[in-house]
Design a protein around this motif. Structure first.
Motif, PDB file in Angstrom:
ATOM      1  N   ASN A  91       0.810  -1.220   0.000  1.00 12.78           N
ATOM      2  CA  ASN A  91       0.000   0.000   0.000  1.00 12.78           C
ATOM      3  C   ASN A  91       0.843   1.269   0.000  1.00 12.78           C
ATOM      4  OD1 ASN A  91      -2.557  -1.279   0.029  1.00 12.78           O
ATOM      5  ND2 ASN A  91      -2.336  -1.669   2.229  1.00 12.78           N
ATOM      6  N   SER A  92       2.168   1.125  -0.120  1.00  6.66           N
ATOM      7  CA  SER A  92       3.059   2.287  -0.052  1.00  6.66           C
ATOM      8  C   SER A  92       3.259   2.963  -1.401  1.00  6.66           C
ATOM      9  CB  SER A  92       4.418   1.865   0.505  1.00  6.66           C
ATOM     10  OG  SER A  92       5.052   0.935  -0.380  1.00  6.66           O
ATOM     11  N   GLY A  93       2.717   2.393  -2.462  1.00 10.27           N
ATOM     12  CA  GLY A  93       2.943   2.947  -3.795  1.00 10.27           C
ATOM     13  C   GLY A  93       2.376   4.349  -3.936  1.00 10.27           C
TER      14      GLY A  93
ATOM     15  N   ALA B 218       0.077  14.246  -6.140  1.00  2.71           N
ATOM     16  CA  ALA B 218       0.584  12.955  -5.694  1.00  2.71           C
ATOM     17  C   ALA B 218      -0.599  12.113  -5.218  1.00  2.71           C
ATOM     18  CB  ALA B 218       1.600  13.122  -4.577  1.00  2.71           C
ATOM     19  N   VAL B 219      -0.682  10.881  -5.708  1.00  3.23           N
ATOM     20  CA  VAL B 219      -1.802   9.994  -5.390  1.00  3.23           C
ATOM     21  C   VAL B 219      -1.262   8.659  -4.923  1.00  3.23           C
ATOM     22  CG1 VAL B 219      -3.890   8.880  -6.258  1.00  3.23           C
ATOM     23  CG2 VAL B 219      -3.204  11.114  -7.161  1.00  3.23           C
ATOM     24  N   GLY B 220      -1.752   8.163  -3.796  1.00  6.14           N
ATOM     25  CA  GLY B 220      -1.378   6.839  -3.321  1.00  6.14           C
ATOM     26  C   GLY B 220      -1.987   5.770  -4.209  1.00  6.14           C
ATOM     27  N   LEU B 221      -1.227   4.722  -4.473  1.00  8.75           N
ATOM     28  CA  LEU B 221      -1.687   3.661  -5.368  1.00  8.75           C
ATOM     29  C   LEU B 221      -2.404   2.567  -4.578  1.00  8.75           C
ATOM     30  CD1 LEU B 221       1.427   3.425  -7.729  1.00  8.75           C
ATOM     31  CD2 LEU B 221      -0.679   4.745  -8.028  1.00  8.75           C
ATOM     32  N   LYS B 222      -3.590   2.895  -4.088  1.00  7.56           N
ATOM     33  CA  LYS B 222      -4.454   1.928  -3.422  1.00  7.56           C
ATOM     34  C   LYS B 222      -5.903   2.320  -3.662  1.00  7.56           C
ATOM     35  CE  LYS B 222      -3.992   4.244   1.077  1.00  7.56           C
ATOM     36  NZ  LYS B 222      -3.645   4.044   2.512  1.00  7.56           N
ATOM     37  N   SER B 223      -6.830   1.490  -3.226  1.00  6.29           N
ATOM     38  CA  SER B 223      -8.233   1.691  -3.581  1.00  6.29           C
ATOM     39  C   SER B 223      -8.803   3.005  -3.057  1.00  6.29           C
ATOM     40  CB  SER B 223      -9.076   0.521  -3.059  1.00  6.29           C
ATOM     41  OG  SER B 223      -8.918   0.382  -1.655  1.00  6.29           O
ATOM     42  N   SER B 224      -8.438   3.395  -1.825  1.00  5.37           N
ATOM     43  CA  SER B 224      -8.902   4.669  -1.258  1.00  5.37           C
ATOM     44  C   SER B 224      -7.672   5.494  -0.888  1.00  5.37           C
ATOM     45  CB  SER B 224      -9.790   4.432  -0.032  1.00  5.37           C
ATOM     46  OG  SER B 224     -10.932   3.698  -0.377  1.00  5.37           O
ATOM     47  N   PRO B 225      -7.099   6.178  -1.833  1.00  5.92           N
ATOM     48  CA  PRO B 225      -5.801   6.817  -1.601  1.00  5.92           C
ATOM     49  C   PRO B 225      -5.896   8.169  -0.912  1.00  5.92           C
ATOM     50  CG  PRO B 225      -6.492   7.225  -3.841  1.00  5.92           C
ATOM     51  CD  PRO B 225      -7.551   6.346  -3.221  1.00  5.92           C
ATOM     52  N   VAL B 226      -4.740   8.617  -0.424  1.00  2.97           N
ATOM     53  CA  VAL B 226      -4.569  10.001   0.018  1.00  2.97           C
ATOM     54  C   VAL B 226      -4.065  10.797  -1.183  1.00  2.97           C
ATOM     55  CG1 VAL B 226      -3.286  11.565   1.518  1.00  2.97           C
ATOM     56  CG2 VAL B 226      -4.101   9.370   2.402  1.00  2.97           C
ATOM     57  N   VAL B 227      -4.726  11.914  -1.461  1.00  2.00           N
ATOM     58  CA  VAL B 227      -4.353  12.760  -2.592  1.00  2.00           C
ATOM     59  C   VAL B 227      -3.727  14.045  -2.060  1.00  2.00           C
ATOM     60  CG1 VAL B 227      -5.183  13.972  -4.642  1.00  2.00           C
ATOM     61  CG2 VAL B 227      -6.245  11.807  -3.960  1.00  2.00           C
ATOM     62  N   ASP B 228      -2.512  14.343  -2.504  1.00  2.00           N
ATOM     63  CA  ASP B 228      -1.813  15.557  -2.113  1.00  2.00           C
ATOM     64  C   ASP B 228      -1.727  16.502  -3.305  1.00  2.00           C
ATOM     65  OD1 ASP B 228      -1.308  14.712   0.509  1.00  2.00           O
ATOM     66  OD2 ASP B 228       0.477  13.607  -0.124  1.00  2.00           O
TER      67      ASP B 228
END
Length: 276
Positions: free
Chosen positions: A102-104, A120-130
């Motif tokens: 989940n660190s992608g 910047a977007v985390g590569l998971k189903s519900s990501p954190v978007v910066d």
């Protein structure tokens, strides 16, 4: 490739680097080698307290592509892929760490003569978007950043800042921690090559009514030797000596003393970075 006012993270970076960069209270040895084909190998051994760790990294550069892979003694594998100019004036950075699937993260940076934008977007189903951006010209920069957790539906952070840069000084004001802190910093350079500088930084935390004041300095004794020092209002005094033992290879000795508790043992650190 980077042009324009720079990233939001660059606001206040001059003062942050002068007060924190190269200060370390551990023992570290880093050895780097590079080949003409663009392949690099870096090995680092670290002693922190009574624990030892080792990591080995490999870097490869080809045209506008940079690949960085690092493996450490905890069996973590970190990979970063950076590609410049996929689209004009952009940089794309993809990173992930195994075994943490989940660190992608995928990050896209865009640079304009008077603006920059980063997503910047985390590569998971519900990501954190910066998201962050800056606007500026003639040494004045305005910027803001925000992070949104799509799973919780809440903001993880939001900040705003102003930076002023001239050949002889750098100043910044950053309202961060969701509006709970205000940081003001000022760096003055006594010479064009910025070999002798002083810095002052004040941080106000509104929720606790606490103020932190830190002052520091940098002085180049000669072309190979640099001295740094810093002191905050809590009485922590830090000092650093860095010597270039040969081109691109540095020996750094640093220490920290608590001037309000001289009975405590001071902290000392030693770092040696060797490059061909």
């Amino acid at each position: 490739m980077m042009k324009g006012p720079g990233l939001f993270s660059d606001i206040g970076k001059k003062s942050k680097d002068l007060l924190t960069k190269d200060y370390s209270y551990d023992q570290k040895l880093t050895i780097s080698t590079f080949s003409a084909s663009g392949v690099g190998l870096t090995s680092a051994a670290l002693k922190k307290g009574g624990l030892y760790s080792l990591d080995v990294g490999s870097q490869y550069k080809y045209k506008n592509t940079h690949i960085d892979i690092k493996v450490d003694t905890n069996s973590n594998i970190s990979t970063t892929l950076t590609i410049s100019d996929v689209l004009p004036s952009t940089k794309t950075i993809a990173s992930f760490k195994l075994p943490d699937y989940n660190s992608g993260k995928l990050e896209v940076q865009y640079f304009h003569d008077h603006a920059s934008f980063v997503t910047a977007v985390g590569l998971k189903s519900s990501p954190v978007v910066d998201l962050s951006g800056t606007l500026g010209a003639h040494g004045i920069v305005f910027g803001a950043e925000a992070g949104f957790d799509t799973a919780a539906g809440t903001f993880t952070k939001y900040s705003a800042g102003i930076g002023l840069s001239k050949p002889e000084y750098n100043a910044s004001f950053i309202l961060g921690d969701k509006g709970d802190s205000l940081k003001a910093s000022y760096v003055y350079h006594f010479d064009e090559k910025q070999k002798t500088s002083v810095v002052a930084e004040i941080t106000r935390r509104f929720s606790t009514n606490e103020n932190t004041v830190t002052v520091g300095s940098l002085y180049a004794v000669d072309p190979q030797t640099t001295l740094k020092a810093k002191l905050n209002n809590s009485g922590k005094l830090g000092a650093l000596l860095q010597h270039e033992v040969k081109p691109k290879s540095f020996l750094t000795v640093s220490g920290e003393f608590d001037t309000k508790a001289l009975d405590k043992s001071p902290k000392f650190g030693l770092a040696l970075a060797l490059k061909p």
